[in-house]
Design an enzyme around this catalytic site. Structure first.
Site, PDB file in Angstrom:
ATOM      1  N   ARG B 272      44.027  35.371  39.326  1.00 25.82           N
ATOM      2  CA  ARG B 272      42.851  35.032  39.950  1.00 25.82           C
ATOM      3  C   ARG B 272      42.398  33.756  40.198  1.00 25.82           C
ATOM      4  O   ARG B 272      43.027  32.799  39.988  1.00 25.82           O
ATOM      5  CB  ARG B 272      41.844  35.299  38.513  1.00 25.82           C
ATOM      6  CG  ARG B 272      41.452  37.000  38.256  1.00 25.82           C
ATOM      7  CD  ARG B 272      40.739  37.043  36.865  1.00 25.82           C
ATOM      8  NE  ARG B 272      41.481  36.678  35.810  1.00 25.82           N
ATOM      9  CZ  ARG B 272      40.696  36.516  34.470  1.00 25.82           C
ATOM     10  NH1 ARG B 272      39.442  36.042  34.378  1.00 25.82           N
ATOM     11  NH2 ARG B 272      41.623  36.192  33.542  1.00 25.82           N
ATOM     12  N   LYS B 275      43.451  30.396  38.406  1.00 25.38           N
ATOM     13  CA  LYS B 275      44.324  30.673  37.255  1.00 25.38           C
ATOM     14  C   LYS B 275      45.884  30.283  37.488  1.00 25.38           C
ATOM     15  O   LYS B 275      46.169  29.729  38.607  1.00 25.38           O
ATOM     16  CB  LYS B 275      44.366  31.820  36.905  1.00 25.38           C
ATOM     17  CG  LYS B 275      43.096  32.491  36.347  1.00 25.38           C
ATOM     18  CD  LYS B 275      42.858  32.623  34.874  1.00 25.38           C
ATOM     19  CE  LYS B 275      43.503  33.408  34.324  1.00 25.38           C
ATOM     20  NZ  LYS B 275      43.237  33.539  32.700  1.00 25.38           N
ATOM     21  N   ASP B 278      51.804  33.098  37.959  1.00 22.60           N
ATOM     22  CA  ASP B 278      52.312  34.009  37.103  1.00 22.60           C
ATOM     23  C   ASP B 278      53.226  34.906  37.670  1.00 22.60           C
ATOM     24  O   ASP B 278      53.023  35.624  38.649  1.00 22.60           O
ATOM     25  CB  ASP B 278      51.468  34.793  36.173  1.00 22.60           C
ATOM     26  CG  ASP B 278      51.931  35.826  35.314  1.00 22.60           C
ATOM     27  OD1 ASP B 278      53.281  36.262  35.568  1.00 22.60           O
ATOM     28  OD2 ASP B 278      51.390  36.356  34.387  1.00 22.60           O
TER      29      ASP B 278
END
Lengths: 713, 400
Positions: B272, B275, B278
């Site tokens: 998002r 953020k 990952d």
């Protein structure tokens, strides 16, 4: 409960609750150690052993069994409910156990409806279980869902829920489950949106990187502005918001959150929800020359004219967004041309849906009464029905008039080969007034432009200070585009120059997003070309066929996509050679297009030409020197396998007989069978060859010229 | 907003991640050629050991996944398939047997034997069985009952959610009986229906409207209307729209704009806005870009890899996210490995390797595979995330 630390009322109670806690801890630790002792030996395949081993798993099995029993006997034992509590506190993901609880609670509630206190205590217990489950895993879908379910039973206290939420949101301010739940609670309890807006204020001042808070701010403001709630009028609120977000952006320009919120503000500043008519062909006040299949007999005439074998010409409406509901009842036509009573409007798009930004119908004419002028008057949107895909009504009725001049017919039709090198003469701006062909920007009269222009101008000044960074340049470019959208030609020209430079810089600065900037650069370039009669006429020519077709040459501009088509509806001949185009998407709106040159581009397959199927007038297509067939890559392999994969078929879905090679060249087949081409150039592509040529001549029955060779007479 | 001047928590975390990743990169750049080659090697054997071990025995910490056991099957089996390997007959039979026990008598698969059928685990189980392939695995799926299950999940009255303004869609899909409604439900149901050839108008009706309402102004797609755009949900929404043939209704320009900006300076992807990157989003996001490039520019264009640095996230996966233990991948360098991230890092890597390859049968160019062909992974189907060969076998099985 509900996250509020409870005060023990007296020492005894306190002692009791401490003892309870110890007991629970013992139980849990027993539980967990048991659980851990028995390693998850072969979690999957030795699950029979697990029946003896893992308590949590055994609990689950028991719950399931009881669940089944519950269904049968409609009774839920206390033990089963307690077991499910234990289980969920360990593993909130055990959705089966949540369901069991729902059924059990519903069963209980149905029996105690008359007792509000009991009712409340049952639901309180559920909220307590959810809360301790969330402490275990606050990203558990099942737990949050269970809480919503409990609330929907009519049991809620906004204060408690918001307090609980605040606790979770402090732990993880980006937890989207918590934010979703927050919106749910606000909606359910009708909490004031202004209070919620204040909450985002607080969250943002605590941590301006928290994009979830910025996002929620945009959701809340959209709804407040849409309702025009007290004092929430765009011309005040939006400039205020610009000032608010500015602090975050200027504090740390590398932080993305503020930038994205800024983008949303910009969108709110320039975009209007209500659909508008952007352009049409013919345009208001224009004069259209029409002739039969042979074209004009008066070859000395410089007037471009439209000729059609079918004795009809297109009427094109171009909206600023996808709309539905364009029909003979929403668009009324007063025409002296006979036989146009029941016009059918069709959306022009590859979409199967009934919305499009381009709508077309065909007006019939006959050339039996030559040299006659007919007046046609269109009224759009007088009766409601034209609706955008977002559900907004077209609310600014529009009216325009043009004259159709029907010319004499000439016997015999021209079958010569079209060359892209000779036969062009410069545009004669004197004899043909471009303004009668093109609709140049009409500013939206219904829009309050002042505050919008002011807000954007202020932002532009500020962002020039940040234009060293990538995101600063990008935002500045977007602001300039926005300003151009709502300004007159003088500002436009200056802005586009700067926009082009910014995207050029960005391409060099941030090569990993090169293609993205390249596309934006192309859009700006095409805006520049089409922004005024002067710049457009530099690219216009007349082709000396019998109709003096209008030719637009946009070759060698390193265009990577198609844009500004709404200004080019009048173009009959388009030269896009020597560019970097991958697809013809967008050209479908150009319903007058008869000749198209796409040679020396980057077309990789016939599917990339799909939009041309809508261009019914297209007769000459040059796709030579592209990459068609170079990569037998069939990208649709990911999306669908060849619709013709069944080799036993001899007919396509329209019932037409298919040529033998249709399975092999199916993407070519689907495009070419719908085109009425007379001339096709495919040389310089890997796919070209004898086999493909013979396939093409089968699929396109009227083809005369293929790669410069006459294949039929 | 005076407080704004201090550094925020997100910024500090972001700084730490960048530090870790760039540390690894600079260590890599300082190494000689032989060490570099070693550093980027996926080390197949170690990966397979890690994965096979997982299928046989898991540590107690996995108990929280009790309700997601078909997922573990899928993550591991799919990772093994991506590495071009397969499990032995015994494991295969055990898996089919196990998943058979998860299958509900009224259709669909639960999180474990005896658990209620759930769409997410149904998706995982079906993908696991498709990945295993073969008549035994494929015929173990009860398609008639599955069809009933999917229909039952399609909520026609909206349940309690109908009371809320923001959720007034009457034709939506729930994750399980009495379960939550979100875009994952749409995707998992449609993916399963599509691969099993049980899709029909009744199932797809209304889904497009719902997904459309989840697209935010940023361009990405949120989990439910009003939610913030999110990589995983964007993938779910986009893939569903393609499968139900309504993808043109999305605002694809802004979607692309959103996705390309999710790639961070570390070359990884974030889920998002603002953020941390990952590893698993390597798959969710790159898949989005590639898929969209396909629909958008009808062909995989030479230029479209410049929308993102495919090579960048490939590098990120190969050197920064590979677990120090040899096998497995992780979320970010500071985290430990797990099967979920192993599965989606490998899937993302595979997409990065094959995205620009010329056709299905041509192996990708050497330059697209960091570390050479020793690191070559099998191509995946973008919309279902199963290995291409296995997808084709399943389609052959269910469509003929």
């Amino acid at each position: 409960m509900h996250g509020r630390p409870r005060k023990a009322s007296n020492p005894e109670d306190e002692e009791a609750s401490a003892a309870k806690a110890v007991k629970l801890r013992v139980l849990q630790s027993q539980f967990m150690s048991n659980h851990h002792d028995k390693m998850y030996n072969s979690l999957f395949f030795c699950y029979r052993n697990l029946m003896i081993g893992s308590v949590s798993f055994r609990l689950l099995i028991i719950c399931c069994l009881l669940d089944v029993l519950g269904f049968w006997a409609s009774s839920y034992t206390k033990e089963a409910i307690e077991l499910s509590t234990k289980l969920l506190e360990i593993n909130p993901e055990a959705y089966t156990a949540w369901n069991y609880r729902k059924l059990a609670v519903e069963d209980t509630l149905s029996r105690i409806e008359s007792d509000p206190d009991l009712f409340k205590s049952v639901l309180d217990e559920e909220l307590r279980v959810v809360e301790s489950a969330l402490k275990q895993n606050f990203k558990s879908y099942g737990a949050w869902h269970h809480r919503k379910w409990v609330l929907s039973k009519g049991h809620s206290s906004t204060g408690n829920e918001l307090q609980l939420l605040d606790k979770f949101q402090r732990l993880d301010s980006r937890n989207f489950h918590a934010w979703n739940y927050r919106r749910f609670v606000v909606e359910l309890t009708n909490r004031s949106k202004q209070d919620e807006l204040q909450y985002t204020d607080d969250m943002i001042s605590r941590d301006f990187s928290n994009y979830s808070a910025w996002h929620n701010r945009s959701v809340l403001l959209s709804s407040l502005l849409a309702r025009n709630a007290d004092g929430f009028v765009p011309n005040q609120k939006i400039p205020e918001e610009y000032r608010f977000v500015r602090d975050a952006i200027f504090t740390d320009e590398d932080d993305q959150s503020g930038w994205f919120y800024h983008l949303w503000l910009l969108d709110q500043t320039v975009n209007v929800e209500t659909p508008l008519l952007t352009s049409s062909w013919p345009s208001h006040g224009s004069r259209v020359n029409l002739s039969g299949s042979g074209g004009l007999n008066d070859s000395s005439s410089k007037l471009p004219s439209f000729c059609s074998e079918s004795g009809s010409f297109p009427l094109i409406l171009y909206f600023d967004q996808d709309v539905g509901g364009v029909s003979s009842s929403t668009v009324t036509i007063d025409s002296e041309l006979k036989g146009n009573e029941d016009l059918v409007w069709e959306p022009v798009s590859n979409k199967s849906s009934e919305v499009s930004c381009v709508w077309v119908t065909r007006l019939k004419y006959t050339s039996t009464e030559p040299q006659k002028e007919y007046k046609v008057k269109l009224r759009i949107g007088n009766s409601p029905g034209i609706v955008s895909s977002r559900g907004c009504n077209f609310s600014s009725p529009y009216e325009f008039v043009f004259t159709a001049h029907v010319h004499d017919n000439v016997e015999g039709s021209q079958e010569g080969i079209v060359s892209w090198t000779d036969g062009f003469s410069n545009w004669d701006a004197q004899s043909v007034d471009l303004k009668s062909l093109v609709t140049f920007d009409q500013l939206n009269a219904h829009m309050d432009l002042n505050w919008r222009q002011e807000a954007i101008a202020e932002e532009i000044d500020l962002f020039r200070l940040l234009s060293d960074s990538k995101i600063g340049k990008l935002t500045l470019a977007r602001l300039l585009v926005a300003e151009a959208m709502i300004s007159d030609d003088a500002i436009k020209g200056v802005n586009y120059k700067e926009i082009l430079k910014l995207y050029n810089d960005l391409m060099a600065l941030d090569s990993s997003h090169y293609q993205y900037y390249k596309d934006e650069h192309t859009v700006a370039l095409l805006h520049t070309v089409t922004s005024s009669t002067e710049s457009l006429s530099r690219h216009l020519f007349q082709y000396s066929d019998m109709n003096n077709s209008v030719c637009l040459r946009l070759n060698k501009l390193s265009l990577s996509r198609i844009a500004s088509v709404e200004k080019l509806l009048f173009v009959q001949m388009l030269d896009l050679s020597h560019n970097e185009l991958h697809s013809t998407e967008g050209l479908e709106a150009m319903q007058l297009l008869s000749y198209l040159n796409l040679s020396h581009n980057r077309i990789r397959s016939f599917s990339a030409l799909d939009s041309l199927r809508h261009v019914k007038q297209l007769r000459v297509l040059d796709v030579s020197h592209n990459h068609i067939g170079k990569h037998s890559v069939d990208t649709t392999r990911y999306l669908c396998s060849s619709p013709l994969s069944n080799s036993e078929w001899t007919q396509d879905e329209a019932g037409r007989q298919m040529p033998s090679l249709a399975t092999k060249y199916w993407d070519a087949y689907f495009v070419l069978r719908d085109l009425n081409l007379k001339q096709l150039d495919i040389s310089g592509n890997v796919i070209a060859g004898d086999e493909f040529s013979s396939f093409v001549t089968q699929v396109v029955p009227k083809l005369v010229w293929l790669d410069g060779q006459k294949v039929r007479s | 907003m005076e407080e704004l001047s201090r550094i925020t928590v997100s910024q500090r975390e972001q700084f730490l991640v960048e530090n870790d990743v760039f540390g690894i990169y600079s260590c890599f750049n300082a190494s000689d050629f032989a060490s570099q080659k070693f550093l980027v090697e996926i080390q197949r054997d170690k990966q397979l050991d890690y994965l096979m071990d997982g299928l046989r025995k898991l540590s107690p910490s996995f108990s929280s996944l009790d309700a997601n056991r078909p997922w573990i099957c899928y993550w591991i089996l799919h990772s093994i398939a991506l590495l071009g390997d397969s499990v032995d007959d015994e494991l295969e039979n055990n898996t089919i047997d196990f998943l058979g026990r998860c299958q509900d008598s009224d259709g669909g698969y639960g999180g474990g034997p005896g658990q209620l059928p759930h769409l997410a685990t149904t998706y995982a189980a079906v993908n696991a069985l498709v990945t295993l392939g073969g008549d035994k695995a494929l015929s173990s799926i009860n398609r008639e009952k599955m069809s009933c299950f999917l229909r039952r999940m399609k909520d026609t009255n909206g349940g309690f959610s109908i009371a809320l303004q923001i959720l007034t869609y009457s034709l939506i899909i729930r994750m399980h009986d009495m379960g939550e409604i979100d875009i994952r439900a749409c995707y998992t149901a449609i993916s399963v229906a599509s691969i099993l050839n049980i899709m029909d108008d009744e199932l797809t009706r209304g889904l497009g409207d719902y997904i459309l309402s989840c697209q935010t102004y940023e361009g990405g797609i949120g989990g439910e209307p009003g939610s913030e755009a999110h990589g995983g949900y964007t993938y779910c929404g986009l893939a569903t729209m393609i499968l139900i043939n309504e993808v043109d209704r999305l605002n694809l320009d802004s979607l692309m704009n959103w996705v390309v900006h999710r790639q961070g300076v570390e070359m990884g992807f974030q889920g998002r806005t603002n953020k941390l990157v990952d590893g698993c989003y390597t798959f969710w996001q790159i898949q989005g870009i590639v898929t969209e490039s396909i629909i958008h520019l009808p062909t995989l264009t030479g230029g479209c890899n410049q929308y993102l640095t495919a090579s960048g996230c490939r590098d990120m996966c190969s050197c920064a996210l590979r677990s120090v233990h040899g096998g497995g991948f992780r979320d970010k360098p500071s985290k430990s490995r797990d099967f979920y991230h192993t599965c989606y890092c490998l899937s993302g890597l595979s997409v990065a390797q094959h995205a620009w390859s010329k056709d299905e049968d041509t192996p990708p160019l050497t330059r697209d595979i960091l570390g050479g062909y020793a690191n070559h992974l099998e191509p995946v189907h973008l919309l279902h995330n199963v290995v291409m060969d296995q997808y084709n076998e399943a389609i052959e099985f269910f469509f003929h």
